[in-house]
Design a protein around this motif. Structure first.
Motif, PDB file in Angstrom:
ATOM      1  N   ARG A  85       0.590  -1.354   0.148  1.00 47.99           N
ATOM      2  CA  ARG A  85      -0.270  -0.411   0.003  1.00 47.99           C
ATOM      3  C   ARG A  85       0.730   1.087   0.160  1.00 47.99           C
ATOM      4  O   ARG A  85       1.798   0.881   0.610  1.00 47.99           O
TER       5      ARG A  85
ATOM      6  N   TYR B 293      -0.125   1.603  10.493  1.00 49.77           N
ATOM      7  CA  TYR B 293      -2.172   0.877  11.059  1.00 49.77           C
ATOM      8  C   TYR B 293      -2.034   0.846  12.758  1.00 49.77           C
ATOM      9  O   TYR B 293      -2.625   2.131  13.108  1.00 49.77           O
TER      10      TYR B 293
ATOM     11  N   GLU C 180      -7.247  -2.444   3.578  1.00 46.74           N
ATOM     12  CA  GLU C 180      -7.629  -1.312   4.522  1.00 46.74           C
ATOM     13  C   GLU C 180      -9.174  -2.049   5.242  1.00 46.74           C
ATOM     14  O   GLU C 180      -9.543  -1.571   6.356  1.00 46.74           O
ATOM     15  N   THR C 181      -9.905  -2.485   4.846  1.00 48.71           N
ATOM     16  CA  THR C 181     -10.928  -3.203   5.211  1.00 48.71           C
ATOM     17  C   THR C 181     -11.651  -4.659   6.445  1.00 48.71           C
ATOM     18  O   THR C 181     -12.459  -4.946   6.617  1.00 48.71           O
ATOM     19  N   ARG C 182     -10.154  -5.291   5.836  1.00 46.35           N
ATOM     20  CA  ARG C 182      -9.674  -6.265   6.382  1.00 46.35           C
ATOM     21  C   ARG C 182      -9.267  -6.054   7.694  1.00 46.35           C
ATOM     22  O   ARG C 182      -8.684  -5.076   7.764  1.00 46.35           O
ATOM     23  N   ALA C 183      -9.710  -6.895   8.711  1.00 44.73           N
ATOM     24  CA  ALA C 183      -9.262  -6.631  10.032  1.00 44.73           C
ATOM     25  C   ALA C 183      -7.450  -7.498  10.461  1.00 44.73           C
ATOM     26  O   ALA C 183      -6.847  -6.482  10.542  1.00 44.73           O
TER      27      ALA C 183
ATOM     28  N   LYS D  48      -4.856  -6.544   7.913  1.00 41.17           N
ATOM     29  CA  LYS D  48      -4.046  -5.885   6.821  1.00 41.17           C
ATOM     30  C   LYS D  48      -3.039  -6.395   6.170  1.00 41.17           C
ATOM     31  O   LYS D  48      -2.240  -5.481   5.196  1.00 41.17           O
TER      32      LYS D  48
ATOM     33  N   ASP E 245      -4.607  -9.139  -3.462  1.00 38.30           N
ATOM     34  CA  ASP E 245      -4.485  -7.593  -3.600  1.00 38.30           C
ATOM     35  C   ASP E 245      -4.034  -6.725  -4.242  1.00 38.30           C
ATOM     36  O   ASP E 245      -4.017  -5.541  -4.410  1.00 38.30           O
TER      37      ASP E 245
ATOM     38  N   ASN F  89      -4.732  -2.811  -3.827  1.00 40.72           N
ATOM     39  CA  ASN F  89      -6.008  -2.453  -3.901  1.00 40.72           C
ATOM     40  C   ASN F  89      -6.222  -2.504  -2.291  1.00 40.72           C
ATOM     41  O   ASN F  89      -5.593  -2.477  -1.400  1.00 40.72           O
ATOM     42  N   ARG F  90      -7.166  -0.859  -2.402  1.00 40.42           N
ATOM     43  CA  ARG F  90      -7.909  -0.743  -1.015  1.00 40.42           C
ATOM     44  C   ARG F  90      -8.547  -1.711  -0.335  1.00 40.42           C
ATOM     45  O   ARG F  90      -8.785  -1.727   1.851  1.00 40.42           O
ATOM     46  N   SER F  91      -8.634  -2.657  -1.015  1.00 42.57           N
ATOM     47  CA  SER F  91     -10.038  -3.815  -0.046  1.00 42.57           C
ATOM     48  C   SER F  91      -8.961  -4.556   1.392  1.00 42.57           C
ATOM     49  O   SER F  91      -9.265  -4.245   2.161  1.00 42.57           O
TER      50      SER F  91
END
Length: 414
Positions: free
Chosen positions: A180, A374, A340-343, A345, A351, A336-338
């Motif tokens: 990222r 994070y 960031e949505t996971r517990a 990371k 990704d 991908n930004r996906s």
């Protein structure tokens, strides 16, 4: 006489080193004048003479080649960056002419069908020499059980444990380094570039986003262990001790022999042309390509805006560079930004943004992850390098010490 042949000969005049590289032979050109001119170029080159416009005007029978005006016209058609595409056109045209000739001769002489097929197959194999007979391969390995094996020297990553897992950067292999934004991708890439440079290789950095001046400042900061914010105004912000260290840092970086190409939207063909040029400038050094980053490379076709297909084409082209130049290619990629949505990371293969065939084509895939990015309360400032794919070895992860203020990467002390 085709425009492709004019462009081919003009390119040879513009960049003489291409004559040594080209797979085209004079007899594969269609135009009689073009065939003879290339023969003369080969003679001049073998005799240690230049084959540029000025040198070729000394040809004793210059007029039979159309004189100075025709040579100038050829030069105007030259296009070094598209040279490989021009070669392919000429080779394809030659193959078509040869096939027609064979079929005509076969018809006149009533050849057996097997002879026709064999002759046509020979023509189709006319490309870069990539053929090895098993007989030859077996003879070269025949004595192996009784001989000491040659130790192959692979380029170091500059990270001891990563070298142990991957064996370093291997010729002909593509490594994808993905993370990222702000995770440290560029710093890790520049660390790799410095280390292989000091190891005697030729690091070629293709920076499609960051200008060369900024990359230079990053290299100085990480090598001298200077806070990057001070690089904005070294005169007023560096301490006296740091200023005393400055010339040593510059000297050390000069030793890396890094070359930076910072044009935006470079294509793979342009990178190939620049790499080929650098190989001829430094014939005793093996190049290692560093590209920042994957989805900023311009594809040869827009594919109707289908970014998945564009990345697939680029990914396969990078693998071809690695194979054709027999060198390592290290390419950065965004995730991908996906993530960031996971517990959890920590990155996964899926990704990689617009992954296309990246997962399949890459030999090694490395992900970067920092817990402290994070969770600001975490004391551990280490950077995890996750070896997610390793075609010729194990997977796993390695922790290194990373100073996000200077960009410096170091092995963790046990």
């Amino acid at each position: 006489m085709t425009i492709a042949e004019k462009a081919f000969l003009g390119s040879l005049m513009k960049a003489e080193y291409l004559l040594k590289d080209t797979v085209i032979r004079p007899d594969q050109l269609e135009g009689t004048i073009h065939k003879e001119l290339m023969r003369r170029m080969v003679e001049y080159h073998q005799g240690g003479k230049n084959i540029d416009l000025i040198s070729l005007t000394t040809l004793p029978d210059l007029n039979s080649f159309g004189g100075m005006s025709y040579l100038s016209e050829l030069l105007s058609y030259g296009d070094v960056e598209r040279f490989e595409g021009i070669e392919k056109i000429i080779l394809d045209l030659w193959k078509e002419r040869e096939k027609k000739n064979i079929l005509t001769i076969a018809n006149m002489n009533d050849w057996d069908i097997s002879k026709v097929i064999t002759s046509l197959d020979k023509i189709n194999q006319s490309k870069i020499d990539d053929h090895t007979s098993l007989q030859h391969a077996l003879s070269s390995i025949y004595e192996a059980p009784w001989e000491d094996q040659e130790i192959l020297h692979h380029a170091t990553t500059g990270i001891k444990k990563l070298d142990e897992v991957t064996g370093g950067f291997q010729s002909g292999e593509v490594t994808i380094l993905a993370a990222r934004p702000s995770m440290g991708k560029t710093d890790v890439m520049l660390h790799f570039a410095k280390m292989v440079g000091w190891d005697g290789y030729l690091p070629l950095v293709f920076s499609l986003e960051m200008p060369g001046k900024l990359i230079t400042k990053r290299l100085i900061a990480s090598t001298g262990n200077f806070n990057r914010s001070k690089m904005r105004d070294p005169k007023n912000m560096l301490t006296a001790t740091q200023k005393n260290k400055w010339s040593d840092v510059i000297h050390d970086l000069n030793e890396t022999n890094i070359h930076i190409f910072d044009g935006a939207g470079q294509t793979v063909a342009e990178m190939r042309a620049k790499t080929r040029k650098m190989i001829h400038q430094y014939p005793n050094k093996k190049p290692i390509l560093f590209i920042d980053y994957l989805t900023l490379i311009s594809p040869s076709d827009v594919y109707g805006g289908n970014s998945h297909l564009q990345v697939t084409e680029i990914s396969k082209s990078l693998k071809m560079i690695a194979k054709d130049f027999d060198c390592p290619v290290i390419c950065l990629a965004q995730l991908n930004r996906s993530v960031e949505t996971r517990a959890n990371k920590r990155p996964m293969m899926s990704d990689i943004r617009e992954s296309g065939s990246v997962e399949q084509d890459a030999d090694v895939i490395l992900f970067l992850y920092r817990e402290a990015y994070y969770d600001k309360d975490v004391q551990d400032q280490s950077l995890e390098i996750i070896v997610s794919k390793n075609r010729n070895g194990p997977v796993g992860f390695i922790k290194v010490h990373y100073n996000e203020h200077t960009g410096k990467i170091e092995d963790q002390k046990n």
